[in-house]
Motif scaffolding. Structure first.
Motif, PDB file in Angstrom:
ATOM      1  N   GLY A  97      49.852   1.761 -57.889  1.00 17.33           N
ATOM      2  CA  GLY A  97      49.192   1.476 -56.622  1.00 17.33           C
ATOM      3  C   GLY A  97      47.985   2.328 -56.323  1.00 17.33           C
ATOM      4  N   VAL A  98      47.488   3.046 -57.314  1.00 16.56           N
ATOM      5  CA  VAL A  98      46.421   4.025 -57.075  1.00 16.56           C
ATOM      6  C   VAL A  98      45.173   3.383 -56.473  1.00 16.56           C
ATOM      7  N   ASP A  99      44.917   2.138 -56.840  1.00 24.02           N
ATOM      8  CA  ASP A  99      43.720   1.458 -56.350  1.00 24.02           C
ATOM      9  C   ASP A  99      43.885   0.884 -54.949  1.00 24.02           C
ATOM     10  N   LEU A 100      45.057   1.066 -54.358  1.00 16.32           N
ATOM     11  CA  LEU A 100      45.340   0.528 -53.026  1.00 16.32           C
ATOM     12  C   LEU A 100      45.318   1.614 -51.947  1.00 16.32           C
ATOM     13  N   VAL A 101      44.914   2.837 -52.332  1.00 13.24           N
ATOM     14  CA  VAL A 101      44.940   3.968 -51.389  1.00 13.24           C
ATOM     15  C   VAL A 101      43.561   4.627 -51.352  1.00 13.24           C
ATOM     16  N   PRO A 102      42.550   3.929 -50.854  1.00 13.38           N
ATOM     17  CA  PRO A 102      41.189   4.470 -50.888  1.00 13.38           C
ATOM     18  C   PRO A 102      40.947   5.641 -49.958  1.00 13.38           C
ATOM     19  N   ASP A 103      41.861   5.893 -49.019  1.00 12.01           N
ATOM     20  CA  ASP A 103      41.650   6.991 -48.077  1.00 12.01           C
ATOM     21  C   ASP A 103      41.999   8.357 -48.654  1.00 12.01           C
ATOM     22  N   LEU A 104      42.596   8.399 -49.836  1.00 13.07           N
ATOM     23  CA  LEU A 104      42.940   9.679 -50.462  1.00 13.07           C
ATOM     24  C   LEU A 104      41.955   9.992 -51.587  1.00 13.07           C
ATOM     25  N   ALA A 105      41.300  11.145 -51.476  1.00 11.84           N
ATOM     26  CA  ALA A 105      40.284  11.521 -52.467  1.00 11.84           C
ATOM     27  C   ALA A 105      40.871  11.584 -53.873  1.00 11.84           C
ATOM     28  N   ASP A 223      53.422  -0.920 -48.622  1.00 12.26           N
ATOM     29  CA  ASP A 223      54.216  -0.663 -49.828  1.00 12.26           C
ATOM     30  C   ASP A 223      53.333  -0.468 -51.048  1.00 12.26           C
ATOM     31  N   ALA A 224      52.161   0.160 -50.851  1.00 11.31           N
ATOM     32  CA  ALA A 224      51.189   0.328 -51.943  1.00 11.31           C
ATOM     33  C   ALA A 224      51.778   1.067 -53.141  1.00 11.31           C
ATOM     34  N   LEU A 225      52.719   1.980 -52.904  1.00  8.27           N
ATOM     35  CA  LEU A 225      53.245   2.811 -53.992  1.00  8.27           C
ATOM     36  C   LEU A 225      54.487   2.215 -54.652  1.00  8.27           C
TER      37      LEU A 225
END
Length: 244
Positions: A97-105, A223-225
């Motif tokens: 899911g790494v590509d679904l969490v753009p708010d984390l650097a 549930d991105a992760l």
């Protein structure tokens, strides 16, 4: 096969090396302690000489805005050296899911790492894993005091580091995927409930308070992760692992 494992002395890397060696491969661990530095390129030509596969398990020392530069530099150096050495397969470890969490650097940095690998001429595989059991205590420590641990209720599907290592080793011994393999633990937990299970197992009397704003995972949407269809499900459950 000769397999060069960058970050081969760390939590995952050391286990990957053991699995590969047990399977009969010439797996060699490389790290700064062995004279290989991906940030400067020092030792890379020697490390990759005659290697058929390179596995990159090195990680940014920080999770902040400095992490993209780390992955940009290390991947550029590694892939340049791999191309020159004629390495036929490059493997990295990323996050489900790494590509679904753009708010984390840090997650943006891992997407950058994936994109650099995909754009290179070296055949590749990306293993995306869920959060490690071994990191649950650290996750709780970010938002804890002497009485309370604050955690959001985001769903997570953690897995044992040993199972992550097995998944990386399996991919490393196979043909390049030219794509992504997702691996995840067998159970999904709300993160706050995972905290309660962990504290109970440790005999820790602190209370877990559900707080949608607490810690890094508060930035994770929905549930991105959680691993979607087609993921490899690892065998070790969290409760089983805690008992060990």
């Amino acid at each position: 096969m000769k397999i060069a494992v960058m970050g081969g002395t760390g939590l995952i890397g050391s286990q990957v090396v053991k699995i590969l060696q047990a399977a009969g491969h010439d797996a060699v661990p490389h790290s700064q302690s062995t004279g290989v530095d991906l940030l400067t390129g020092q030792g890379l030509p020697e490390a990759l000489k005659d290697a058929e596969v390179v596995v990159n398990l090195t990680n940014s020392p920080t999770f902040d805005d400095a992490s993209p530069a780390f992955f940009q530099t290390t991947m550029d150096n590694l892939l340049t050296a791999a191309e020159r050495a004629g390495v036929g397969h490059a493997v990295i470890l990323s996050i489900v899911g790494v590509d679904l969490v753009p708010d984390l650097a840090y997650y943006r940095a891992k997407v950058l790492q994936e994109d650099i690998l995909k754009a290179s001429s070296v055949p590749y595989s990306i293993v995306r894993a869920t959060q490690f059991f071994e990191f649950v205590d650290a996750i709780m420590s970010w938002t804890a005091d002497e009485n309370t641990v604050r955690l959001p209720a985001n769903p997570v599907q953690p897995m044992a580091a040993a199972d992550v290592a097995q998944a990386v080793a399996d991919v490393s011994m196979g043909a390049p995927l030219q794509g992504i393999r997702n691996v995840a633990g067998p159970d999904v937990f709300p993160l706050d409930e995972l905290g309660r299970i962990t504290l109970a197992a440790h005999g820790d009397q602190r209370t877990v308070t559900t707080d949608a704003t607490a810690g890094m995972f508060a930035a994770v949407p929905g549930d991105a992760l959680i691993a979607k269809g087609g993921a490899v499900i690892a065998p070790t459950s969290y409760r089983e692992w805690l008992k060990r």
